[in-house]
Design a protein around this motif. Structure first.
Motif, PDB file in Angstrom:
ATOM      1  N   LYS A  31      46.464  27.716  -3.307  1.00 49.92           N
ATOM      2  CA  LYS A  31      47.876  28.061  -3.219  1.00 49.92           C
ATOM      3  C   LYS A  31      48.463  28.312  -4.615  1.00 49.92           C
ATOM      4  O   LYS A  31      48.219  27.547  -5.557  1.00 49.92           O
ATOM      5  N   TYR A  33      52.204  29.921  -6.702  1.00 49.53           N
ATOM      6  CA  TYR A  33      53.646  30.101  -6.519  1.00 49.53           C
ATOM      7  C   TYR A  33      54.255  30.795  -7.740  1.00 49.53           C
ATOM      8  O   TYR A  33      53.763  30.619  -8.855  1.00 49.53           O
ATOM      9  N   TYR A  48      54.908  33.148  -2.901  1.00 49.56           N
ATOM     10  CA  TYR A  48      53.790  32.222  -2.869  1.00 49.56           C
ATOM     11  C   TYR A  48      52.616  32.858  -2.139  1.00 49.56           C
ATOM     12  O   TYR A  48      52.780  33.878  -1.449  1.00 49.56           O
ATOM     13  N   TYR A  50      48.800  31.757  -0.054  1.00 49.70           N
ATOM     14  CA  TYR A  50      47.901  30.735   0.485  1.00 49.70           C
ATOM     15  C   TYR A  50      46.466  30.938   0.009  1.00 49.70           C
ATOM     16  O   TYR A  50      45.637  30.034   0.129  1.00 49.70           O
ATOM     17  N   GLY A  97      48.645  21.949   1.375  1.00 51.63           N
ATOM     18  CA  GLY A  97      49.328  20.786   1.933  1.00 51.63           C
ATOM     19  C   GLY A  97      50.553  20.419   1.128  1.00 51.63           C
ATOM     20  O   GLY A  97      50.606  20.618  -0.082  1.00 51.63           O
ATOM     21  N   PRO A  98      51.590  19.858   1.798  1.00 52.86           N
ATOM     22  CA  PRO A  98      52.869  19.563   1.139  1.00 52.86           C
ATOM     23  C   PRO A  98      52.835  18.334   0.249  1.00 52.86           C
ATOM     24  O   PRO A  98      53.775  18.064  -0.478  1.00 52.86           O
ATOM     25  N   ASN A 100      50.454  17.670  -2.071  1.00 50.18           N
ATOM     26  CA  ASN A 100      49.672  17.861  -3.292  1.00 50.18           C
ATOM     27  C   ASN A 100      50.536  18.299  -4.462  1.00 50.18           C
ATOM     28  O   ASN A 100      51.466  19.086  -4.319  1.00 50.18           O
ATOM     29  N   GLN A 102      51.899  20.181  -7.579  1.00 45.16           N
ATOM     30  CA  GLN A 102      51.876  21.543  -8.092  1.00 45.16           C
ATOM     31  C   GLN A 102      51.727  21.465  -9.615  1.00 45.16           C
ATOM     32  O   GLN A 102      52.419  20.692 -10.278  1.00 45.16           O
TER      33      GLN A 102
ATOM     34  N   TYR B  32      58.507  14.555   1.869  1.00 45.46           N
ATOM     35  CA  TYR B  32      57.745  14.142   0.699  1.00 45.46           C
ATOM     36  C   TYR B  32      58.677  14.285  -0.512  1.00 45.46           C
ATOM     37  O   TYR B  32      59.402  15.267  -0.621  1.00 45.46           O
ATOM     38  N   PHE B  34      59.337  14.029  -4.827  1.00 48.38           N
ATOM     39  CA  PHE B  34      58.663  14.197  -6.111  1.00 48.38           C
ATOM     40  C   PHE B  34      59.679  14.120  -7.244  1.00 48.38           C
ATOM     41  O   PHE B  34      60.841  14.494  -7.089  1.00 48.38           O
ATOM     42  N   TYR B  36      59.578  15.617 -11.236  1.00 45.66           N
ATOM     43  CA  TYR B  36      58.888  16.371 -12.265  1.00 45.66           C
ATOM     44  C   TYR B  36      59.693  16.294 -13.558  1.00 45.66           C
ATOM     45  O   TYR B  36      60.921  16.173 -13.540  1.00 45.66           O
ATOM     46  N   LYS B  49      55.259  10.638  -7.027  1.00 42.87           N
ATOM     47  CA  LYS B  49      55.547  11.192  -5.711  1.00 42.87           C
ATOM     48  C   LYS B  49      55.545  10.069  -4.674  1.00 42.87           C
ATOM     49  O   LYS B  49      54.904   9.032  -4.865  1.00 42.87           O
ATOM     50  N   PHE B  51      55.107   9.423  -0.420  1.00 43.46           N
ATOM     51  CA  PHE B  51      54.801   9.971   0.899  1.00 43.46           C
ATOM     52  C   PHE B  51      55.122   8.963   1.981  1.00 43.46           C
ATOM     53  O   PHE B  51      55.731   9.280   2.990  1.00 43.46           O
ATOM     54  N   ALA B  94      59.593  18.191  -0.191  1.00 42.61           N
ATOM     55  CA  ALA B  94      58.835  19.112   0.642  1.00 42.61           C
ATOM     56  C   ALA B  94      58.873  18.568   2.059  1.00 42.61           C
ATOM     57  O   ALA B  94      58.706  17.361   2.268  1.00 42.61           O
ATOM     58  N   ALA B  95      59.104  19.433   3.010  1.00 45.84           N
ATOM     59  CA  ALA B  95      59.211  18.993   4.394  1.00 45.84           C
ATOM     60  C   ALA B  95      57.840  18.597   4.929  1.00 45.84           C
ATOM     61  O   ALA B  95      56.843  19.275   4.680  1.00 45.84           O
ATOM     62  N   SER B  98      55.207  21.020   6.657  1.00 45.68           N
ATOM     63  CA  SER B  98      55.395  22.353   6.076  1.00 45.68           C
ATOM     64  C   SER B  98      54.153  22.735   5.274  1.00 45.68           C
ATOM     65  O   SER B  98      53.198  21.969   5.162  1.00 45.68           O
ATOM     66  N   GLN B  99      54.213  23.893   4.686  1.00 46.05           N
ATOM     67  CA  GLN B  99      53.107  24.353   3.857  1.00 46.05           C
ATOM     68  C   GLN B  99      53.206  23.849   2.427  1.00 46.05           C
ATOM     69  O   GLN B  99      52.401  24.222   1.588  1.00 46.05           O
ATOM     70  N   GLY B 100      54.189  23.026   2.161  1.00 49.11           N
ATOM     71  CA  GLY B 100      54.248  22.406   0.841  1.00 49.11           C
ATOM     72  C   GLY B 100      55.204  23.057  -0.119  1.00 49.11           C
ATOM     73  O   GLY B 100      55.207  22.716  -1.294  1.00 49.11           O
TER      74      GLY B 100
END
Lengths: 113, 114
Positions: A31, A33, A48, A50, A97-98, A100, A102, B32, B34, B36, B49, B51, B94-95, B98-100
């Motif tokens: 992934k 972005y 973004y 995938y 995955g959400p 991880n 970035q 989730y 975070f 930064y 982070k 979870f 991040a939801a 979701s895809q992150g």
């Protein structure tokens, strides 16, 4: 050493020019972005991906386009730069995955005159 | 829609003093969470982070954050600030499911005075 690179770091260019901002990562992340960041404002996701041959538009509408022909490379292109495109552009990558982390590149600060 | 609020735009603390940066989020379920950090001229680096599980999470550089569901908050803390902590700090969510993709707050700029 695994890392994420952006070039150029700074770019000053005239209106109407075509530009490509480069982003490469050596971590093998699927992934990637692109974010746009203006001073005092939050980062906005503009594109973004995938994985190879996958690209999606983010939350903030952008006139830029992206491509993902190789896993490690995710360039952003502006066909005709305008002063409204002046901003900082940050590239990032992560495993899927959400949850991880970035990993961010150092950014490209673009100024369009 | 999800949103993240960092109410403090700029905070100045003395070196050695404690620090708390506030973050509130708006989301139906627990996302989730975070934090930064962005040093001048650099990209963002993950501090910590959350979870699930223990609501107090430890991160790098001596930072910790506490998740409070009842307040929809995820405040960042450090007991003793060092001059090298001067930077901009971003809270993000991040939801789940979701895809992150992350939603960021506007950031809090931290200045440290000697």
């Amino acid at each position: 050493e695994a890392d994420i690179y952006q070039t150029p770091r700074y770019l000053v260019i005239g209106t109407g020019k075509k530009i490509t901002l480069e982003c490469s990562q050596t971590m093998g992340h699927d992934k990637m972005y692109w974010y746009q960041q203006d001073p005092g404002m939050e980062l906005h996701l503009i594109h973004y991906s995938y994985g190879v041959n996958s690209t999606e538009k983010g939350d903030l509408s952008s006139e830029s386009t992206v491509s993902r022909i190789r896993t490690e490379h995710f360039p952003l292109t502006l066909e005709s730069a305008r002063p409204s495109h002046t901003s900082q552009y940050l590239c990032a990558s992560s495993e899927g995955g959400p949850y991880n982390e970035q990993f961010f590149g150092p950014g490209t600060r673009l100024t369009v005159l | 829609a999800q949103s993240v609020t960092q109410p403090d735009i700029h905070i100045t603390v003395s070196e050695g003093a404690s620090l708390e940066l506030r973050c509130n989020y708006s989301y139906g379920a627990t996302p989730y969470l975070f934090w930064y950090v962005q040093s001048p001229g650099q990209g963002l680096q993950l501090l910590l982070k959350y979870f699930s599980g223990d609501t107090l999470v430890q991160g790098i550089k001596g930072f910790e954050a506490e998740f409070k569901r009842s307040q929809s908050s995820f405040n960042l803390r450090k007991p003793s600030v060092h001059w090298s902590d001067a930077a901009e700090y971003f809270c993000a969510v991040a939801a789940r499911g979701s895809q992150g993709n992350l939603i960021f707050g506007k950031g809090t700029k931290l200045s440290v005075k000697p």
